[in-house]
Design an enzyme around this catalytic site. Sequence first.
Site, PDB file in Angstrom:
ATOM      1  N   SER A 114     -11.358   4.737   4.189  1.00  0.00           N
ATOM      2  CA  SER A 114     -11.046   3.935   3.013  1.00  0.00           C
ATOM      3  C   SER A 114     -12.162   2.944   2.686  1.00  0.00           C
ATOM      4  O   SER A 114     -13.277   3.329   2.382  1.00  0.00           O
ATOM      5  CB  SER A 114      -9.696   3.235   3.220  1.00  0.00           C
ATOM      6  OG  SER A 114      -9.218   2.682   2.037  1.00  0.00           O
TER       7      SER A 114
ATOM      8  N   ASP B 161     -12.399   5.873  -0.805  1.00  0.00           N
ATOM      9  CA  ASP B 161     -11.600   7.088  -1.015  1.00  0.00           C
ATOM     10  C   ASP B 161     -10.795   7.030  -2.302  1.00  0.00           C
ATOM     11  O   ASP B 161      -9.964   7.896  -2.560  1.00  0.00           O
ATOM     12  CB  ASP B 161     -10.695   7.381   0.178  1.00  0.00           C
ATOM     13  CG  ASP B 161      -9.596   6.351   0.366  1.00  0.00           C
ATOM     14  OD1 ASP B 161      -9.779   5.200  -0.079  1.00  0.00           O
ATOM     15  OD2 ASP B 161      -8.556   6.679   0.960  1.00  0.00           O
TER      16      ASP B 161
ATOM     17  N   ASP C 137     -12.544   2.000  -4.244  1.00  0.00           N
ATOM     18  CA  ASP C 137     -13.034   1.934  -2.871  1.00  0.00           C
ATOM     19  C   ASP C 137     -13.497   3.322  -2.436  1.00  0.00           C
ATOM     20  O   ASP C 137     -13.543   4.256  -3.244  1.00  0.00           O
ATOM     21  CB  ASP C 137     -11.987   1.342  -1.926  1.00  0.00           C
ATOM     22  CG  ASP C 137     -10.805   2.274  -1.700  1.00  0.00           C
ATOM     23  OD1 ASP C 137     -10.568   3.150  -2.554  1.00  0.00           O
ATOM     24  OD2 ASP C 137     -10.100   2.119  -0.688  1.00  0.00           O
TER      25      ASP C 137
ATOM     26  N   ASP D 257      -8.371   5.225  -3.480  1.00  0.00           N
ATOM     27  CA  ASP D 257      -6.928   4.989  -3.567  1.00  0.00           C
ATOM     28  C   ASP D 257      -6.606   3.541  -3.914  1.00  0.00           C
ATOM     29  O   ASP D 257      -5.438   3.159  -3.961  1.00  0.00           O
ATOM     30  CB  ASP D 257      -6.215   5.425  -2.284  1.00  0.00           C
ATOM     31  CG  ASP D 257      -6.555   4.569  -1.074  1.00  0.00           C
ATOM     32  OD1 ASP D 257      -7.501   3.757  -1.158  1.00  0.00           O
ATOM     33  OD2 ASP D 257      -5.878   4.717  -0.036  1.00  0.00           O
TER      34      ASP D 257
END
Length: 450
Positions: free
Chosen positions: A102, A245, A243, A247
């Site tokens: 992440s 990834d 960010d 999400d």
Amino acid sequence: MKRRYFGTDGIRGQSNIYPMTPDLAMRVGIAAGTIFHRGSHRHRVVIGKDTRLSGYMLENAMVAGFTAAGVDAFVLGPIPTPAVAMLTRSLRADIGVMISASHNPYEDNGIKLFGPDGYKLSDDLEMKIEDLLEKDMTAHLAKSENIGRAKRVDGVHDRYIEHAKRTLPRDVTLQGLRIAIDCANGAAYKVAPAVLWELGAEVVTIGNEPNGTNINLNCGSTSPVALQKKVDEVRADIGIALDGDADRVIIVDETGTIIDGDQLMAVIAESWAENQSLRGNGIVATVMSNLGLERFLEDRGMALARTAVGDRHVVEHMRQHNFNVGGEQSGHIVLSDYGTTGDGLVAALQILAVVKRTGKPVSEVCRRFEPVPQLLRNVRISGGKPLEDNQVRKAIADAESELARNGRLVIRPSGTEPLIRVMAEGDDRGQIERIVGGLIDVISSVRNAA
């Protein structure tokens, strides 16, 4: 039962240091493949990743594990976490995997698992996987003729692009908007600018040159300074920071001011309530969301349901109580009408829809309430349980007593890093700073004495 591998968002750690090693990744593949090997049909897993250098290593290890368990592996390459959840359902897979840490630096990596419904796994399923990881899994390996096949799937970016575009109301285009977007040198570096451009926006992109080691490095939602500068430089109407990834999302308005997830949830909740598409008569957020958000919703007849930190807890409450808007102050925003997990790009599109329909600047649209003064500080720890120390417990009790009904105090260990997070909020900023500073001192002294 105490978890040994799974934290609040899957398994996470520094690459090539236990537990984030190729050996464990392969074993996770075998264990998860075994547990989801139900029925006589040909089983399949979809595996995505972000742009970290270690992603290739862990991807290959997981492919080896799943195929060894007799599961066909569909390899997606770099792609956002919400796309993995969506494609798990679309491709009728038995399980989905996202290899990502992440917002963490490139040295870290992680493994997130999704069930066939696109939701993150339950605690029970994660514990079953953990139990298998500790055992000899030789008996669970597939017979030679049943070993799984691996296939790289083409066109997955286009599928997610079309999915994201469909979440913007059909009567809305982004023509006339100049949008700066920071892709954090992460998983959305291709798809996010494409979505905005195809919807009609003029797009200025930064953070779209991943090299394996620059993910989240001075860019993205946890470091929006570069985006603030770009918004000012190109006179953008809005800045969007994702960010690693993709999400989570943070917005920068036309003045360069950062808009966090609490404000974004307020915008979406108010807009959806007006067009009668908001379910649950409110939203779901965590204990870290600002008291100002709670007051904003109450003033408009809506409720704020709070959960423990972590988007999985938010999603669980949303599913149990029929909410369709939830999220975190950090920018994880879950819109269950469109997906099963946080999706930074889709959340940003809902904000853009309000901006276009109202014709107002982002600074006016996204400043829905005045936040209560809030201070969050972290204490790094190397082990032990400082929150169980009597001195720390007394300091926490004294702080809660002092705040009483005029504020809130949240102290918790991070689920993804070796940190103790100390957050306090209230109407008196000086009081909040003093309380947090005192607690940090006490926790630090206990940590150093351990």
